[in-house]
Design a protein around this motif. Sequence first.
Motif, PDB file in Angstrom:
ATOM      1  N   ASN A   7       0.561  -0.841  -0.592  1.00 51.38           N
ATOM      2  CA  ASN A   7      -0.036  -0.011   0.052  1.00 51.38           C
ATOM      3  C   ASN A   7       0.763   1.205  -0.085  1.00 51.38           C
ATOM      4  O   ASN A   7       1.921   1.490   1.017  1.00 51.38           O
ATOM      5  CB  ASN A   7      -0.661  -0.218   1.008  1.00 51.38           C
ATOM      6  CG  ASN A   7      -2.093   1.045   0.976  1.00 51.38           C
ATOM      7  OD1 ASN A   7      -2.203   2.163   0.205  1.00 51.38           O
ATOM      8  ND2 ASN A   7      -3.249   1.276   1.886  1.00 51.38           N
ATOM      9  N   LEU A   8       0.501   2.090  -1.083  1.00 51.90           N
ATOM     10  CA  LEU A   8       1.532   3.167  -1.430  1.00 51.90           C
ATOM     11  C   LEU A   8       1.368   4.470  -0.409  1.00 51.90           C
ATOM     12  O   LEU A   8       1.894   5.506   0.214  1.00 51.90           O
ATOM     13  CB  LEU A   8       0.972   4.171  -2.670  1.00 51.90           C
ATOM     14  CG  LEU A   8       2.306   3.887  -3.821  1.00 51.90           C
ATOM     15  CD1 LEU A   8       2.123   3.991  -4.849  1.00 51.90           C
ATOM     16  CD2 LEU A   8       3.947   3.095  -3.145  1.00 51.90           C
TER      17      LEU A   8
ATOM     18  N   PRO B 259       4.842   0.572  -8.292  1.00 52.37           N
ATOM     19  CA  PRO B 259       3.076   0.702  -8.542  1.00 52.37           C
ATOM     20  C   PRO B 259       3.299   0.748 -10.296  1.00 52.37           C
ATOM     21  O   PRO B 259       1.830   0.508 -10.796  1.00 52.37           O
ATOM     22  CB  PRO B 259       2.981   1.616  -7.489  1.00 52.37           C
ATOM     23  CG  PRO B 259       3.646   2.608  -7.716  1.00 52.37           C
ATOM     24  CD  PRO B 259       4.831   1.704  -7.577  1.00 52.37           C
ATOM     25  N   GLY B 260       4.305   1.532 -10.778  1.00 53.08           N
ATOM     26  CA  GLY B 260       4.068   1.643 -12.086  1.00 53.08           C
ATOM     27  C   GLY B 260       3.672   3.681 -12.092  1.00 53.08           C
ATOM     28  O   GLY B 260       2.887   3.923 -11.489  1.00 53.08           O
TER      29      GLY B 260
ATOM     30  N   LEU C 294       0.711   6.151  -9.729  1.00 56.79           N
ATOM     31  CA  LEU C 294       1.552   6.953  -9.224  1.00 56.79           C
ATOM     32  C   LEU C 294       1.081   8.377  -8.648  1.00 56.79           C
ATOM     33  O   LEU C 294       0.648   8.947  -8.933  1.00 56.79           O
ATOM     34  CB  LEU C 294       2.884   7.453  -9.062  1.00 56.79           C
ATOM     35  CG  LEU C 294       4.398   8.056  -9.102  1.00 56.79           C
ATOM     36  CD1 LEU C 294       4.357   7.209  -7.420  1.00 56.79           C
ATOM     37  CD2 LEU C 294       5.556   8.530  -9.033  1.00 56.79           C
ATOM     38  N   PRO C 295       0.274   8.498  -6.791  1.00 59.98           N
ATOM     39  CA  PRO C 295      -0.604   8.947  -6.811  1.00 59.98           C
ATOM     40  C   PRO C 295       0.648  10.383  -5.865  1.00 59.98           C
ATOM     41  O   PRO C 295       1.799   9.881  -5.570  1.00 59.98           O
ATOM     42  CB  PRO C 295      -1.415   8.924  -5.697  1.00 59.98           C
ATOM     43  CG  PRO C 295      -0.095   7.093  -4.752  1.00 59.98           C
ATOM     44  CD  PRO C 295       0.394   6.760  -6.085  1.00 59.98           C
ATOM     45  N   PRO C 296       0.103  11.535  -6.068  1.00 62.53           N
ATOM     46  CA  PRO C 296       1.131  12.688  -5.053  1.00 62.53           C
ATOM     47  C   PRO C 296       1.192  12.300  -3.972  1.00 62.53           C
ATOM     48  O   PRO C 296       1.791  12.835  -3.893  1.00 62.53           O
ATOM     49  CB  PRO C 296      -0.133  14.440  -5.634  1.00 62.53           C
ATOM     50  CG  PRO C 296      -0.915  13.356  -6.717  1.00 62.53           C
ATOM     51  CD  PRO C 296      -1.399  11.972  -6.915  1.00 62.53           C
ATOM     52  N   VAL C 297       0.836  11.510  -3.485  1.00 62.88           N
ATOM     53  CA  VAL C 297       0.636  11.580  -2.121  1.00 62.88           C
ATOM     54  C   VAL C 297       2.171  11.004  -1.756  1.00 62.88           C
ATOM     55  O   VAL C 297       2.615  10.639  -0.514  1.00 62.88           O
ATOM     56  CB  VAL C 297      -0.589   9.865  -1.457  1.00 62.88           C
ATOM     57  CG1 VAL C 297      -0.109   8.522  -1.412  1.00 62.88           C
ATOM     58  CG2 VAL C 297       0.133  10.433   0.380  1.00 62.88           C
TER      59      VAL C 297
ATOM     60  N   GLY D 106      11.345  16.392 -10.147  1.00 65.57           N
ATOM     61  CA  GLY D 106      11.070  14.384 -10.893  1.00 65.57           C
ATOM     62  C   GLY D 106       9.882  14.005 -10.668  1.00 65.57           C
ATOM     63  O   GLY D 106       8.951  13.768 -11.663  1.00 65.57           O
ATOM     64  N   PHE D 107       8.690  13.896  -9.384  1.00 62.12           N
ATOM     65  CA  PHE D 107       8.043  12.965  -9.447  1.00 62.12           C
ATOM     66  C   PHE D 107       6.440  13.923  -9.958  1.00 62.12           C
ATOM     67  O   PHE D 107       5.412  13.476 -10.382  1.00 62.12           O
ATOM     68  CB  PHE D 107       7.494  12.770  -7.672  1.00 62.12           C
ATOM     69  CG  PHE D 107       8.278  11.803  -7.080  1.00 62.12           C
ATOM     70  CD1 PHE D 107       7.437  10.470  -7.624  1.00 62.12           C
ATOM     71  CD2 PHE D 107       9.090  11.637  -6.504  1.00 62.12           C
ATOM     72  CE1 PHE D 107       7.950   9.537  -7.015  1.00 62.12           C
ATOM     73  CE2 PHE D 107       9.374  10.589  -6.148  1.00 62.12           C
ATOM     74  CZ  PHE D 107       8.620   9.027  -5.951  1.00 62.12           C
TER      75      PHE D 107
END
Length: 382
Positions: free
Chosen positions: A92-93, A153-154, A158-161, A210-211
Amino acid sequence: MSTRPDRQPLQPPDRPLSLAIWNFTSQWLLIPQGTGIICVIIARLHYQFNGLQTLAKIVWIYTIVLFGLCLFFYLLRILLYPKDVRHQLRTNLIETSCLSCTPIAYTSILQLAILQYGDRAGLAIYILWWTDTAMAIIVSLGIPYIQLKIQAPGVQKLPPVVLLPFVAVLTSAAGGGAICRQNHVSARLQVPVIIVSYLEVGIGLAVTTGFNVIIMFQHFNQVHSAADKVFQDMIICGPLGQGAFALQVLGEAAQGSFGAYKRGTFLTDKAADTIGFTSQFLGLLTWGYGIFWWSFAILSICHTLGVFTNAAVVFGRIMDSPAFYVISTAHLLILLVMWLVNQILTLRGIITGRMLGLEQGRRRKGAFHTARARDLAENKGV
């Protein structure tokens, strides 16, 4: 292809209290984090009135209580259900990202302690900052490694969290600058704090950029569906706003400490003014970068508006700018309304049991799977 055992969902307990602890995820740490940011802003706001500092102290104490309770129940969850926690941390991210809230909330508590007791407990706060910085660096290096190497997750998912670990290290850097400005400690003790804090800024802002590219790529490819929480985009303001704030206070700290330290060619009074002004200018550029994402998600609700407002408060002070005074005050009023609504809804959710996977004190049939699915879909508390 078989599924790995540690990625299989585990069976939840039957008793209501046990189930509540089972469902006490790291997202609950977001509550003291956001509350701590608010108390710091209240204390630093330019437009002060009688009782505002007292209010800041009350919110500070409330933050400490919330922080202690959340840590207690999360540690209790680890002790009672280590397999479930391990499963969540591997898959879980959001669970791993929200662990970053621990050093963030801790730093906010220290920042107000600096403002209130810096003249009496300067050395103690100084030592506590180093423990906080160690946690922040571990979080900023360890959590992204887990997410990239184990969870992976790929790009599309990829969520901002995932930016929260970098908010942690930037918040630590901002706390380091505040310690050097407010605490009565010698230049010999301040300079290592300033150097380490600048290194933290380098870690946080560089990786955040980068994110941000990945997140913008997702928007261009319409990865986010209607079911996604678009307000998570406001999280991007977190590292940018905190980075701007850190650069400002570190610039002021360098101007005050480097000249007194006088070592080599970099840590001198000649370099101090150049470093200080450059740092504050870069802080302004960083805050401008944050304006884009803040405007992008202005109609959404998110806790990270707090650190964005914190930067505006300091810009008003270093520029003596009425415009920034008004902006920071308006942001604080918006933030207070959001915070009050969130506190009321959270309290109602606890009383009804919905936020802990319960309903009227009893576990519904299949409540665990429904609650976990809802958490993942709605990113509750983020």
